[in-house]
Write a protein that holds these residues in place. Structure first.
Motif, PDB file in Angstrom:
ATOM      1  N   ARG A  71       0.827  -1.217   0.000  1.00  8.58           N
ATOM      2  CA  ARG A  71       0.000   0.000   0.000  1.00  8.58           C
ATOM      3  C   ARG A  71       0.854   1.258   0.000  1.00  8.58           C
ATOM      4  O   ARG A  71       0.525   2.252  -0.649  1.00  8.58           O
ATOM      5  CB  ARG A  71      -0.932   0.004   1.216  1.00  8.58           C
ATOM      6  CG  ARG A  71      -2.096  -0.966   1.085  1.00  8.58           C
ATOM      7  CD  ARG A  71      -3.166  -0.656   2.120  1.00  8.58           C
ATOM      8  NE  ARG A  71      -4.354  -1.484   1.900  1.00  8.58           N
ATOM      9  CZ  ARG A  71      -5.526  -1.258   2.478  1.00  8.58           C
ATOM     10  NH1 ARG A  71      -5.670  -0.241   3.316  1.00  8.58           N
ATOM     11  NH2 ARG A  71      -6.547  -2.044   2.223  1.00  8.58           N
ATOM     12  N   SER A  72       1.956   1.217   0.728  1.00 11.85           N
ATOM     13  CA  SER A  72       2.804   2.408   0.828  1.00 11.85           C
ATOM     14  C   SER A  72       3.371   2.799  -0.543  1.00 11.85           C
ATOM     15  O   SER A  72       3.559   3.989  -0.825  1.00 11.85           O
ATOM     16  CB  SER A  72       3.950   2.154   1.805  1.00 11.85           C
ATOM     17  OG  SER A  72       4.735   1.041   1.399  1.00 11.85           O
ATOM     18  N   GLN A  75       0.397   4.465  -2.502  1.00  9.56           N
ATOM     19  CA  GLN A  75       0.075   5.773  -1.931  1.00  9.56           C
ATOM     20  C   GLN A  75       1.171   6.797  -2.238  1.00  9.56           C
ATOM     21  O   GLN A  75       0.878   7.960  -2.537  1.00  9.56           O
ATOM     22  CB  GLN A  75      -0.134   5.645  -0.426  1.00  9.56           C
ATOM     23  CG  GLN A  75      -1.412   4.897  -0.061  1.00  9.56           C
ATOM     24  CD  GLN A  75      -1.482   4.518   1.411  1.00  9.56           C
ATOM     25  OE1 GLN A  75      -0.474   4.538   2.114  1.00  9.56           O
ATOM     26  NE2 GLN A  75      -2.672   4.160   1.874  1.00  9.56           N
ATOM     27  N   THR A 185     -11.719   5.096 -10.668  1.00  7.31           N
ATOM     28  CA  THR A 185     -12.057   5.137  -9.248  1.00  7.31           C
ATOM     29  C   THR A 185     -13.272   4.273  -8.939  1.00  7.31           C
ATOM     30  O   THR A 185     -13.306   3.543  -7.938  1.00  7.31           O
ATOM     31  CB  THR A 185     -12.337   6.585  -8.809  1.00  7.31           C
ATOM     32  OG1 THR A 185     -11.196   7.402  -9.132  1.00  7.31           O
ATOM     33  CG2 THR A 185     -12.602   6.661  -7.319  1.00  7.31           C
ATOM     34  N   ASN A 190     -10.751   1.398  -4.373  1.00 10.37           N
ATOM     35  CA  ASN A 190      -9.742   1.327  -3.313  1.00 10.37           C
ATOM     36  C   ASN A 190      -9.352   2.759  -2.925  1.00 10.37           C
ATOM     37  O   ASN A 190      -8.324   3.277  -3.356  1.00 10.37           O
ATOM     38  CB  ASN A 190      -8.510   0.546  -3.781  1.00 10.37           C
ATOM     39  CG  ASN A 190      -8.811  -0.900  -4.078  1.00 10.37           C
ATOM     40  OD1 ASN A 190      -8.326  -1.458  -5.060  1.00 10.37           O
ATOM     41  ND2 ASN A 190      -9.609  -1.545  -3.248  1.00 10.37           N
ATOM     42  N   PHE A 191     -10.164   3.368  -2.097  1.00 14.48           N
ATOM     43  CA  PHE A 191      -9.954   4.782  -1.801  1.00 14.48           C
ATOM     44  C   PHE A 191      -8.728   5.019  -0.932  1.00 14.48           C
ATOM     45  O   PHE A 191      -8.288   6.167  -0.788  1.00 14.48           O
ATOM     46  CB  PHE A 191     -11.219   5.357  -1.146  1.00 14.48           C
ATOM     47  CG  PHE A 191     -12.426   5.302  -2.044  1.00 14.48           C
ATOM     48  CD1 PHE A 191     -12.506   6.113  -3.161  1.00 14.48           C
ATOM     49  CD2 PHE A 191     -13.466   4.417  -1.795  1.00 14.48           C
ATOM     50  CE1 PHE A 191     -13.594   6.063  -4.002  1.00 14.48           C
ATOM     51  CE2 PHE A 191     -14.562   4.353  -2.635  1.00 14.48           C
ATOM     52  CZ  PHE A 191     -14.629   5.180  -3.749  1.00 14.48           C
ATOM     53  N   TRP A 192      -8.177   3.967  -0.355  1.00 14.50           N
ATOM     54  CA  TRP A 192      -6.940   4.120   0.402  1.00 14.50           C
ATOM     55  C   TRP A 192      -5.778   4.560  -0.499  1.00 14.50           C
ATOM     56  O   TRP A 192      -4.770   5.107  -0.008  1.00 14.50           O
ATOM     57  CB  TRP A 192      -6.580   2.823   1.116  1.00 14.50           C
ATOM     58  CG  TRP A 192      -6.470   1.617   0.210  1.00 14.50           C
ATOM     59  CD1 TRP A 192      -7.427   0.689  -0.023  1.00 14.50           C
ATOM     60  CD2 TRP A 192      -5.330   1.229  -0.582  1.00 14.50           C
ATOM     61  NE1 TRP A 192      -6.979  -0.263  -0.915  1.00 14.50           N
ATOM     62  CE2 TRP A 192      -5.682   0.047  -1.270  1.00 14.50           C
ATOM     63  CE3 TRP A 192      -4.061   1.764  -0.779  1.00 14.50           C
ATOM     64  CZ2 TRP A 192      -4.817  -0.599  -2.141  1.00 14.50           C
ATOM     65  CZ3 TRP A 192      -3.188   1.123  -1.648  1.00 14.50           C
ATOM     66  CH2 TRP A 192      -3.579  -0.055  -2.313  1.00 14.50           C
ATOM     67  N   ILE A 193      -5.916   4.320  -1.811  1.00 16.50           N
ATOM     68  CA  ILE A 193      -4.865   4.717  -2.760  1.00 16.50           C
ATOM     69  C   ILE A 193      -4.609   6.223  -2.682  1.00 16.50           C
ATOM     70  O   ILE A 193      -3.474   6.690  -2.792  1.00 16.50           O
ATOM     71  CB  ILE A 193      -5.259   4.322  -4.196  1.00 16.50           C
ATOM     72  CG1 ILE A 193      -5.258   2.800  -4.359  1.00 16.50           C
ATOM     73  CG2 ILE A 193      -4.328   4.966  -5.228  1.00 16.50           C
ATOM     74  CD1 ILE A 193      -5.785   2.320  -5.698  1.00 16.50           C
ATOM     75  N   ARG A 195      -4.487   8.387  -0.397  1.00 17.94           N
ATOM     76  CA  ARG A 195      -3.976   8.931   0.854  1.00 17.94           C
ATOM     77  C   ARG A 195      -2.536   9.394   0.625  1.00 17.94           C
ATOM     78  O   ARG A 195      -1.705   8.641   0.115  1.00 17.94           O
ATOM     79  CB  ARG A 195      -4.029   7.875   1.948  1.00 17.94           C
ATOM     80  CG  ARG A 195      -3.586   8.373   3.325  1.00 17.94           C
ATOM     81  CD  ARG A 195      -3.715   7.259   4.350  1.00 17.94           C
ATOM     82  NE  ARG A 195      -5.100   6.777   4.433  1.00 17.94           N
ATOM     83  CZ  ARG A 195      -5.450   5.633   5.004  1.00 17.94           C
ATOM     84  NH1 ARG A 195      -4.518   4.845   5.534  1.00 17.94           N
ATOM     85  NH2 ARG A 195      -6.722   5.272   5.047  1.00 17.94           N
ATOM     86  N   SER A 197       1.186   9.962   1.062  1.00 18.26           N
ATOM     87  CA  SER A 197       2.234   9.257   1.802  1.00 18.26           C
ATOM     88  C   SER A 197       3.580   9.509   1.124  1.00 18.26           C
ATOM     89  O   SER A 197       3.663   9.542  -0.111  1.00 18.26           O
ATOM     90  CB  SER A 197       1.943   7.753   1.827  1.00 18.26           C
ATOM     91  OG  SER A 197       3.045   7.039   2.359  1.00 18.26           O
TER      92      SER A 197
END
Length: 490
Positions: A71-72, A75, A185, A190-193, A195, A197
């Motif tokens: 994920r990191s 992001q 989208t 995957n709305f965490w994308i 964020r 970072s």
């Protein structure tokens, strides 16, 4: 292999549908805009393309080729894309007035300001589309891109017919950008994308610096001549040159652009599995040249009727340019595979060296030719294209252990297909009292004869394309059967 074939099939379907819409847009707008108005848009488009390719900064390529995705990583990719997109959009917006003054074309400012709006949507589509490519989800990608192409077509043509002029293209670009962002989208959810970072930005910047230099140098080579010609030869010349390139890129858009999204993920997957890249490189080259070479030969022979059908009577200066460029582009068939194979082999720096070695002298040759005439520019491509191919081979050869004899064997059946395709059209052109300027019946006979010649030769030679056609048909049939079977159980 079945997954790759299915991905290629969906990519081909997408590109052909998008190509039909592009051709339809070109046919309509070529009859509405003058060559000078087209040249004005192409100059603005060159600025937008340069900015857009710098904006990518290799983020999508990094996601595709990375062995493990966390994920990191995604992001951080979104964060960098957001930063570069907003920066490029702001630079275009602020610099639009200066460029309009430099070219003494007030309309150019409006084009650039409108197009800059598209950069607001790009950060929300770029990481998602890269993830879909990595997963070879080209059925989803095809749906998104075709929808965006439909939106661009509808906006551009509607505004063009309403008398908005060159800015119609800019609004079409903005509409397509927001369509891709919205659909990507909605599909992924995957709305965490999205964020912010900075956890992996150092790795992304390290890879992206090299990758973006490669991308920007290649796109700069394509676009800088348009910017230079706008000042040296006028917007008329830019319009004529750009439309000649558009016609000559039809085979590339129909063949190479369909394979291009699949090539890097496929090469990367093979590299991760420890397989030899040479066999896949030669196989891909055979498939590309099997269609691209015959299509370019046909374009060279039928440039006059093709331009007349696509663009109309006011573009009569384009066919001679098309003949030179189409012949030259035959040497560029390996170019689509150079970057993917070097990146997949972990030699991204070699890809940069290849670009920096071949593109500056190529650009210089084009500019020197522009001091003489636009015809000289097109003729200079006969020198530029082989030069670029030789330099690309110089870097690819030691990486995958490729020899000239193997390269020749990979292309011999495609050369036979090209000769078989050209046989009937050459006879028709040679016997025509008007030479290349064929009538409707002669053109139809030449197209039919070329297609028949290609099919006959393909039937008699052992070309990989024949096996791939069968393999793609079987893979697609199996996929459809599984989908229907799953639906029937619900």
């Amino acid at each position: 292999m079945n997954t790759v074939r299915r991905s290629i099939a969906f990519s081909v379907i997408e590109k052909y549908l998008a190509q039909i819409l592009l051709v339809a847009t070109t046919m309509v707008m070529a009859r509405i805009l003058t060559p000078a108005e087209t040249g004005l848009y192409m100059t603005a488009n060159a600025v937008i393309m340069l900015a857009d390719n710098f904006r990518t900064f290799g983020v999508g390529v990094y996601i595709i080729q990375e062995k493990q995705i966390e994920r990191s990583v995604v992001q951080s990719a979104f964060t960098l894309t957001l930063f570069f997109s907003l920066t490029m959009g702001a630079i275009i917006y602020c610099g639009a007035g200066w460029l309009a003054t430099f070219y003494d074309a007030p309309q150019l400012r409006t084009l650039l300001v409108v197009a800059a709006l598209g950069f607001l949507a790009i950060p929300f589509s770029s990481p998602v589309m890269a993830l879909l490519q990595r997963e070879l989800a080209f059925n989803v990608i095809a749906g998104i891109n075709v929808a965006a192409a439909l939106v661009a077509f509808a906006i551009t043509v509607t505004l063009g017919l309403a008398g908005f002029g060159p800015v119609s293209y800019a609004w079409g670009f903005v509409g397509a950008s927001f369509t891709i962002a919205a659909l990507a989208t909605a599909v992924r959810r995957n709305f965490w994308i999205f964020r912010v970072s900075f956890a992996r930005t150092r790795e992304l910047l390290s890879f992206g610096t090299v990758s973006s230099l490669i991308t920007v140098s290649n796109i700069a080579y394509d676009m800088l001549p348009r910017l230079a010609f706008g000042k040296m030869l006028g917007f008329d010349a830019v319009g004529l040159y750009a439309r000649a390139l558009t016609v000559c890129q039809l085979p590339d858009r129909a063949v190479v652009s369909a394979l291009h999204p699949v090539v890097l993920p496929a090469f990367a997957a093979q590299a991760r599995a420890g397989d030899s890249l040479k066999a896949y490189y030669l196989h891909g080259l055979s498939l590309i040249t099997a269609v691209q070479w015959p299509a370019l030969i046909m374009l060279c022979l039928l440039a006059d009727p093709v331009v007349d059908i696509l663009l109309g009577a006011q573009w009569g200066a384009v066919p001679p340019l098309v003949r030179f460029i189409a012949l030259a582009n035959m040497a560029l068939a390996p170019a689509a595979l150079t970057f993917p194979v070097l990146v997949a082999a972990g030699r991204v720096h070699d890809a940069l060296r290849a670009s920096l070695t071949s593109l500056p002298p190529s650009f210089l040759i084009l500019i020197v030719a522009a001091l003489h005439s636009l015809d000289a520019v097109a003729a200079s491509m006969l020198v530029v294209a082989p030069l670029q191919m030789l330099i690309a081979y110089r870097y690819v050869s030691p990486v995958i252990g490729l020899g000239w004899a193997e390269l020749a064997r990979a292309g011999r059946h495609s050369a036979a297909l090209a000769m078989g395709t050209a046989f009937v059209p050459v006879i028709i052109v040679a016997l025509s009292p008007t030479g290349f300027d064929l009538g409707w019946l002669q053109t139809m006979a030449a197209v039919a004869g070329g297609a028949a010649g290609w099919g006959i030769v393909l039937a008699f030679v052992d070309h990989p394309l024949k096996r791939e056609i069968v393999g793609i048909w079987i893979s697609l049939s199996a996929w459809v059967w599984r989908r229907n079977a799953a639906a029937s159980r619900l």
